[in-house]
Design a protein around this motif. Structure first.
Motif, PDB file in Angstrom:
ATOM      1  N   UNK A  49      -3.650   4.771  17.913  1.00 38.43           N
ATOM      2  CA  UNK A  49      -2.511   6.003  17.759  1.00 38.43           C
ATOM      3  C   UNK A  49      -2.451   5.878  16.335  1.00 38.43           C
ATOM      4  N   UNK A  88      -1.643  19.063  18.259  1.00 44.92           N
ATOM      5  CA  UNK A  88      -1.333  19.817  19.330  1.00 44.92           C
ATOM      6  C   UNK A  88      -1.896  20.957  19.974  1.00 44.92           C
ATOM      7  N   UNK A 107       1.181  12.040  26.702  1.00 46.34           N
ATOM      8  CA  UNK A 107       1.668  10.715  25.922  1.00 46.34           C
ATOM      9  C   UNK A 107       1.671  11.230  24.532  1.00 46.34           C
ATOM     10  N   UNK A 108       2.917  10.819  23.884  1.00 41.05           N
ATOM     11  CA  UNK A 108       2.851  11.140  22.379  1.00 41.05           C
ATOM     12  C   UNK A 108       1.976  10.236  21.697  1.00 41.05           C
ATOM     13  N   UNK A 109       1.607  10.573  20.417  1.00 39.72           N
ATOM     14  CA  UNK A 109       0.607   9.821  19.731  1.00 39.72           C
ATOM     15  C   UNK A 109       1.336   8.352  19.436  1.00 39.72           C
ATOM     16  N   UNK A 110       2.648   8.053  19.416  1.00 45.45           N
ATOM     17  CA  UNK A 110       2.877   6.757  19.310  1.00 45.45           C
ATOM     18  C   UNK A 110       3.588   6.435  20.708  1.00 45.45           C
ATOM     19  N   UNK A 111       2.921   5.369  21.439  1.00 43.88           N
ATOM     20  CA  UNK A 111       3.388   5.148  22.806  1.00 43.88           C
ATOM     21  C   UNK A 111       4.788   4.112  22.387  1.00 43.88           C
ATOM     22  N   UNK A 155       3.169  14.220  18.150  1.00 40.00           N
ATOM     23  CA  UNK A 155       2.024  14.832  18.502  1.00 40.00           C
ATOM     24  C   UNK A 155       1.578  14.395  19.949  1.00 40.00           C
ATOM     25  N   UNK A 156       0.673  15.147  20.828  1.00 36.67           N
ATOM     26  CA  UNK A 156       0.012  14.786  22.016  1.00 36.67           C
ATOM     27  C   UNK A 156      -0.885  14.020  21.704  1.00 36.67           C
ATOM     28  N   UNK A 157      -0.912  12.699  22.325  1.00 42.65           N
ATOM     29  CA  UNK A 157      -2.340  11.910  22.331  1.00 42.65           C
ATOM     30  C   UNK A 157      -3.322  11.877  23.456  1.00 42.65           C
TER      31      UNK A 157
END
Lengths: 255, 497
Positions: free
Chosen positions: A91, A122, B427-431, B460-462
């Motif tokens: 990430x 996005x 899931x966002x870029x930072x879980x 952001x979408x991961x």
């Protein structure tokens, strides 16, 4: 009992002795203990050394068990486990590089993608976990091959498929590239799989120093390279930092 | 130059410190597990002193991994396991008893007694919560009743109460404070006044003198002393509220589900609390400084990740939690097997303390692979139940589920979740949104980040999973799941421990 191979039995006996209390033994000592001729013992030791099961202790010249022996039975790292342990750092890599991130392992001459983080803009992207990439035409693959001569030999025994004009299809060219990869510590695919696309990757190591996977980013050549088509130092450093952080997470000694 | 924000995540099984840069990316992590103490079946305790020592260790550990000193941190924020309750001596700083953990069910009889004839919803109007062993108020009452001499000393303010945020802030700064989100989990705070409620304190028998001052979630509570001297302690949020904040769910109608030991779906309902008719909790989402509080509806599922851990540690069919996915993928479906992990009763939307776990649909055909599938699907179906309740209470249909937490690394689970919800899962870029939320709140409090709009740009979408299940299969699966759930009820009898 038919079909038993004497030299394998002898090799096993040598390994047992080296696993015993003395730990480190010379050729003469081993030969005397096992009642075998010295040249035979020496030949077996050289073979075991070649596959990494024994090592020669530099100062004394004596032999000891090699690192590769300890990997047997414990070296396999589940791909789902690797993804879980790498989640934070992959990430972070996507966040810092602003590119998509993939983690891969070698799978029958290809790279199996075990983790994929979208490029953080996005935009519409599809999850590519489970996809296979050609090892010789991707940075992930080259980072993995550079640490695995066995897999490299196996790959080179077959045909190297060309995907673009830049794909390394000559065995000598690929070997040279893998050597360069090993010495600088990171791999690059410069439009070797897809025109206009570049990928950068570095190897992930476990506690014993064994390469268990590779992490990399990919994106358009304009964003990842300078005008001379040289990968940007900043992006390379993000990739290498992520690989180091995951290796640390897996217990590797910081280097 | 302060270039980083640190967050302490004081969780159920471990304490962690994560350091973030201005872009919200993780730059350093340190983690240390603490002991789980099980004095009796159903009882779970932590040693608060061990936790404090671990917290200091991980903060220093995260700093040294990054080779920076405490002066390079603009602030530190705290997020914590909620409801876990500790009482300590104000003079010596020593806990008077082990901390009682949220999972602990020792207050079962006390909770029934407090409910009286009106039952578990007796205080719902004031505090938004049903009476349950889960919350901090009954735990504090148990300690006051049980530990000799403590009640008298608490009435004189010589023994102090705190959830883990309060304990850590007190240890760090010497100030006795909590934040609105943690206070909203005690059953002692009035949801509208955001202050301790005199009626509730009387009903629970809690002396006000032992309680911390309730503050916002994002403000400087004090500066640290000791080895972290000078560091502003600038946020506190219960772990689930922190995740809501970290997922930047700042608008009414935005929500998230965090997959950890248990799982928690929170939906921002804006500046007014929404009462639930479907077994959800009404809670405070967050409050930034002087701004109005934001409320949330919460669906709490007790056992999700802990079921995988149980499968690993007690059944020993896998060596590590992630291997459940490898095992589950050896088969293509659950073979008709359903696993309802009502280990300590059922939480939302059922709230049945008399339920216990069930594996239903067993036949000679079932293998360990099917069991692994059933373990993962349990998390997905439990989420579905909570989402249905959330849709009914809020009147808004969930279109996308934002997820975070360690279990989001499990691709099979995330795909199953999308399949059973019939909605995209992202899931966002930072879980690690829990830590991120605490860092964001602390960063806003000290001006490291300008405001919530700035934080949204970091989201952001991961990864995204799209539904790919036929509706007939989904409907049948849900029907079977509900039949399995029905079989867990009414298991516990009067003479059970």
């Amino acid at each position: 009992m038919p079909g038993l191979i004497q030299s394998v039995e002898r090799a096993a006996a040598i390994l047992r002795l080296l696993a015993g209390p003395s730990r480190r033994m010379g050729v003469a000592e081993l030969a005397a203990t096992l009642g075998m001729p010295k040249p035979t013992v020496h030949g077996i030791l050289r073979t075991l050394q070649h596959v990494g099961f024994v090592e020669q202790h530099e100062p004394t010249g004596k032999y000891q068990l090699g690192a590769a022996l300890f990997h047997i039975g414990s070296s396999y790292l589940d791909g789902n486990e690797l993804r879980t342990r790498a989640l934070n750092w992959s990430d972070s890599l996507a966040g810092r590089s602003r590119e998509s991130v993939r983690i891969g392992t070698l799978h029958e001459g290809n790279v199996l993608v075990v983790h994929h983080v979208f490029r953080p803009d996005n935009s519409r992207q599809a999850l590519e976990v489970g996809a296979l990439l050609p090892a010789h035409a991707s940075a992930l693959g080259k980072a993995l091959l550079a640490a695995n001569s066995y897999a490299t030999d196996e790959l080179l025994a077959g045909e190297l498929t060309g995907y673009t004009a830049a794909t390394l299809t000559e065995p000598a060219a690929l070997r040279a590239d893998l050597e360069a990869t090993a010495s600088r510590g990171w791999a690059a695919d410069l439009e070797e799989l897809v025109e206009g696309e570049v990928s950068l990757a570095a190897a992930i190591r476990d506690r014993s120093g064994l390469v268990v996977g590779a992490i990399g980013i990919s994106g358009p050549v304009e964003r990842l390279c300078d005008a001379e088509r040289v990968p940007l130092a900043e992006q390379v450093s993000y990739v290498r930092e992520a690989a180091r952080a995951i290796s640390r997470e897996l217990g590797a000694i910081p280097w | 130059m302060s270039s980083y924000i640190a967050a302490i995540d004081q969780g159920t099984t471990s304490s962690r410190c994560i350091v973030f840069d201005q872009g919200g990316s993780i730059v350093s992590v340190a983690q240390k597990e603490h002991r789980q103490i099980f004095p009796r079946p159903g009882w779970v305790e932590h040693d608060a002193e061990e936790i404090w020592a671990n917290v200091l260790d991980v903060v220093h550990g995260a700093l040294s991994k990054l080779s920076i000193t405490v002066h390079e941190l603009a602030a530190i924020g705290i997020t914590n396991q909620r409801e876990t309750t500790v009482l300590w001596d104000a003079e010596t700083g020593k806990p008077v008893h082990n901390a009682i953990v949220w999972q602990d069910t020792r207050t079962d009889a006390l909770v029934r007694e407090l409910g009286g004839e009106q039952g578990q919803d007796r205080f719902r109007e004031q505090c938004g919560l049903p009476l349950a062993t889960y919350f901090a108020g009954p735990k504090a009452r148990w300690l006051l009743d049980t530990v000799p001499g403590v009640r008298e000393r608490a009435e004189r303010g010589e023994v102090l109460f705190g959830t883990m945020d309060t304990w850590l802030i007190w240890k760090l700064t010497g100030n006795h404070v909590t934040d609105v989100t943690n206070a909203s989990r005690t059953m002692l705070m009035n949801l509208r006044t955001l202050d301790w409620d005199a009626d509730l304190l009387r009903e629970f028998g809690i002396p006000r003198a032992m309680l911390p001052e309730i503050r916002s979630s994002a403000e400087v509570y004090g500066t640290a002393r000791g080895t972290l001297s000078g560091l502003p302690v600038a946020s506190a949020l219960g772990d689930q509220q922190a995740a809501l904040f970290g997922q930047t769910c700042f608008e009414p109608g935005e929500g998230k589900c965090t997959y950890g030991t248990g799982s928690f779906l929170l939906l921002n309902t804006g500046e007014q609390p929404v009462a639930s008719r479907n077994g959800l909790l009404t809670t405070v989402g967050y409050k930034i400084g002087d701004q109005p509080a934001r409320y949330a509806l919460e669906g709490a599922i007790a056992v999700t990740g802990s079921l995988v851990q149980w499968f690993r540690d007690n059944v020993e069919l896998i060596a590590s939690a992630p291997e459940i996915e490898t095992l589950a993928r050896t088969v293509s479906d659950n073979g008709g097997c359903y696993f309802v992990p009502a280990f300590a009763g059922l939480f939302a939307p059922h709230w049945r303390s008399d339920a216990r776990g069930v594996i239903a649909g067993l036949t000679g055909y079932i293998t360990k692979g099917h069991l692994a599938r059933a373990v993962l699907e349990a998390t997905a179906w439990q989420t579905r139940e909570v989402v249905d309740a959330m849709n009914a209470d809020s009147g808004v249909e969930l279109t996308t589920l934002k997820v975070d937490g360690g279990m989001t690394a499990n691709n099979l689970l995330m795909q199953t979740l999308s399949d059973v919800l019939d909605a995209p899962v992202v899931r966002p870029i930072i879980a690690e949104t829990t830590c991120l939320g605490a860092a964001y709140a602390a960063g806003i409090a000290v001006g490291f980040w300008e405001g919530t709009d700035k934080l949204r740009d970091n989201w952001h979408k991961a990864a995204e999973w799209l539904p790919a299940m036929e509706s007939s299969i989904r409907d049948k699966g849900y029907r079977k799941w509900r039949k399995a759930v029905a079989r867990t009820m009414d298991w516990i009898d009067e003479d059970d421990e």
